[in-house]
Design an enzyme around this catalytic site. Structure first.
Site, PDB file in Angstrom:
ATOM      1  N   CYS A  92       0.787  -1.246   0.000  1.00 24.03           N
ATOM      2  CA  CYS A  92       0.000   0.000   0.000  1.00 24.03           C
ATOM      3  C   CYS A  92       0.819   1.298   0.000  1.00 24.03           C
ATOM      4  CB  CYS A  92      -0.986   0.043   1.171  1.00 24.03           C
ATOM      5  SG  CYS A  92      -2.168  -1.306   1.162  1.00 24.03           S
ATOM      6  N   ASP A  93       2.144   1.213   0.026  1.00 28.41           N
ATOM      7  CA  ASP A  93       2.922   2.452  -0.003  1.00 28.41           C
ATOM      8  C   ASP A  93       4.300   2.220  -0.625  1.00 28.41           C
ATOM      9  OD1 ASP A  93       3.291   5.179   0.370  1.00 28.41           O
ATOM     10  OD2 ASP A  93       4.124   4.944   2.370  1.00 28.41           O
ATOM     11  N   LEU A  94       4.302   1.576  -1.782  1.00 24.96           N
ATOM     12  CA  LEU A  94       5.561   1.269  -2.456  1.00 24.96           C
ATOM     13  C   LEU A  94       6.096   2.514  -3.159  1.00 24.96           C
ATOM     14  CD1 LEU A  94       7.447  -1.122  -3.017  1.00 24.96           C
ATOM     15  CD2 LEU A  94       6.195  -1.496  -5.159  1.00 24.96           C
ATOM     16  N   ASN A 124      10.993   3.654   0.321  1.00 24.90           N
ATOM     17  CA  ASN A 124      10.678   2.449   1.080  1.00 24.90           C
ATOM     18  C   ASN A 124      11.381   1.211   0.531  1.00 24.90           C
ATOM     19  OD1 ASN A 124       9.075   3.787   2.911  1.00 24.90           O
ATOM     20  ND2 ASN A 124       7.158   3.374   1.821  1.00 24.90           N
ATOM     21  N   THR A 184       1.045   7.229  -1.181  1.00 30.77           N
ATOM     22  CA  THR A 184       1.736   8.503  -1.384  1.00 30.77           C
ATOM     23  C   THR A 184       1.373   9.089  -2.743  1.00 30.77           C
ATOM     24  OG1 THR A 184       3.596   7.757  -0.014  1.00 30.77           O
ATOM     25  CG2 THR A 184       4.017   9.583  -1.525  1.00 30.77           C
TER      26      THR A 184
END
Length: 241
Positions: free
Chosen positions: A56-58, A62, A99
């Site tokens: 959900c936030d690649l 990260n 993001t």
């Protein structure tokens, strides 16, 4: 991780370069390896875990690099178990957006997080690795975004949009032989076009049109094989090659 995040390698600031002098430009082979590492990690989360996990936030910040420049996906603060998302009695997935620039467009319309959403983020990350342009770059305004920018360049203008560093890589052996130099350039171009194709296929606007992450791993392995193919063996006969 010893080598920090992928974001620092793609977009080093003067401060970062002073604090971490080991940060240099990533070679094409390094970028392919990192892309394979990240795709393999997402494939594991989606299909190899006991319960499928959505990251959900690649994004590049990260993706962490170890001593051997092997990429590891980190920061699972927004991660969700797929059964949890699919359960209509659960509401914990509400509000998860990721993001800006990397989050799938359907999330902005209220859709639940999904494996397709992670694939979209991966596609944007891959295009950023090839072009060295963030999806939030000021050049992307109106109807232009990183996906469209890359899609419109396929296939003939891809070399115009890739990170110039990748075009200036010099191999000592190839630099001394015209035929080897041409062969290197042909393989490099083929690899870059393939990487852009995969990035575009992963970041399609409609979720169902996106490439499956397992296929992404296979495609990028093929790209790596092309780059590492042994150079042509030249045989001199009668004074000619």
């Amino acid at each position: 991780m010893p080598n920090g995040s992928l974001d620092k390698w793609l977009h080093p600031t003067l401060e970062i370069e002073e604090e971490q002098p080991e940060i240099q430009n990533l070679t094409l082979l390094q970028r392919i390896n990192i892309a394979i590492d990240v795709a393999s990690a997402i494939d594991y989360l989606h299909y190899r875990c006991h319960e499928p996990i959505l990251h959900c936030d690649l994004k590049p910040s990260n993706v962490l690099l170890d001593d051997d420049m092997i990429a590891h996906v980190g920061d699972f603060g927004m991660a969700r178990f797929l059964p949890e998302v699919s359960n209509p009695n659960q509401s914990s997935s509400v509000g998860v957006r990721g993001t800006i620039g990397y989050a799938a467009p359907e999330y902005g319309l209220g859709s639940k997080v999904s494996t397709n959403g992670d694939v979209y983020s991966y596609g944007i990350l891959l295009l950023e690795m090839v072009t060295r342009k963030r999806p939030t770059d000021l050049m992307f305004e109106g109807g232009l975004n990183l996906h469209n920018f890359a899609r419109m360049a396929l296939p003939d203008q891809v070399m115009d949009i890739v990170d110039p560093v990748l075009l200036n890589e010099v191999e000592e052996v190839a630099a001394t032989n015209r035929i080897l130099l041409q062969e290197r350039d042909i393989k490099r171009k083929e690899c870059l076009i393939s990487m852009v194709r995969v990035g575009v296929a992963c970041s399609m606007e409609i979720p169902q049109d996106r490439m499956n992450i397992t296929n992404v791993v296979h495609e990028l392995q093929e790209v790596k094989n092309i780059l590492l193919q042994p150079r042509t063996v030249l045989i001199r006969q009668g004074g000619k090659i």
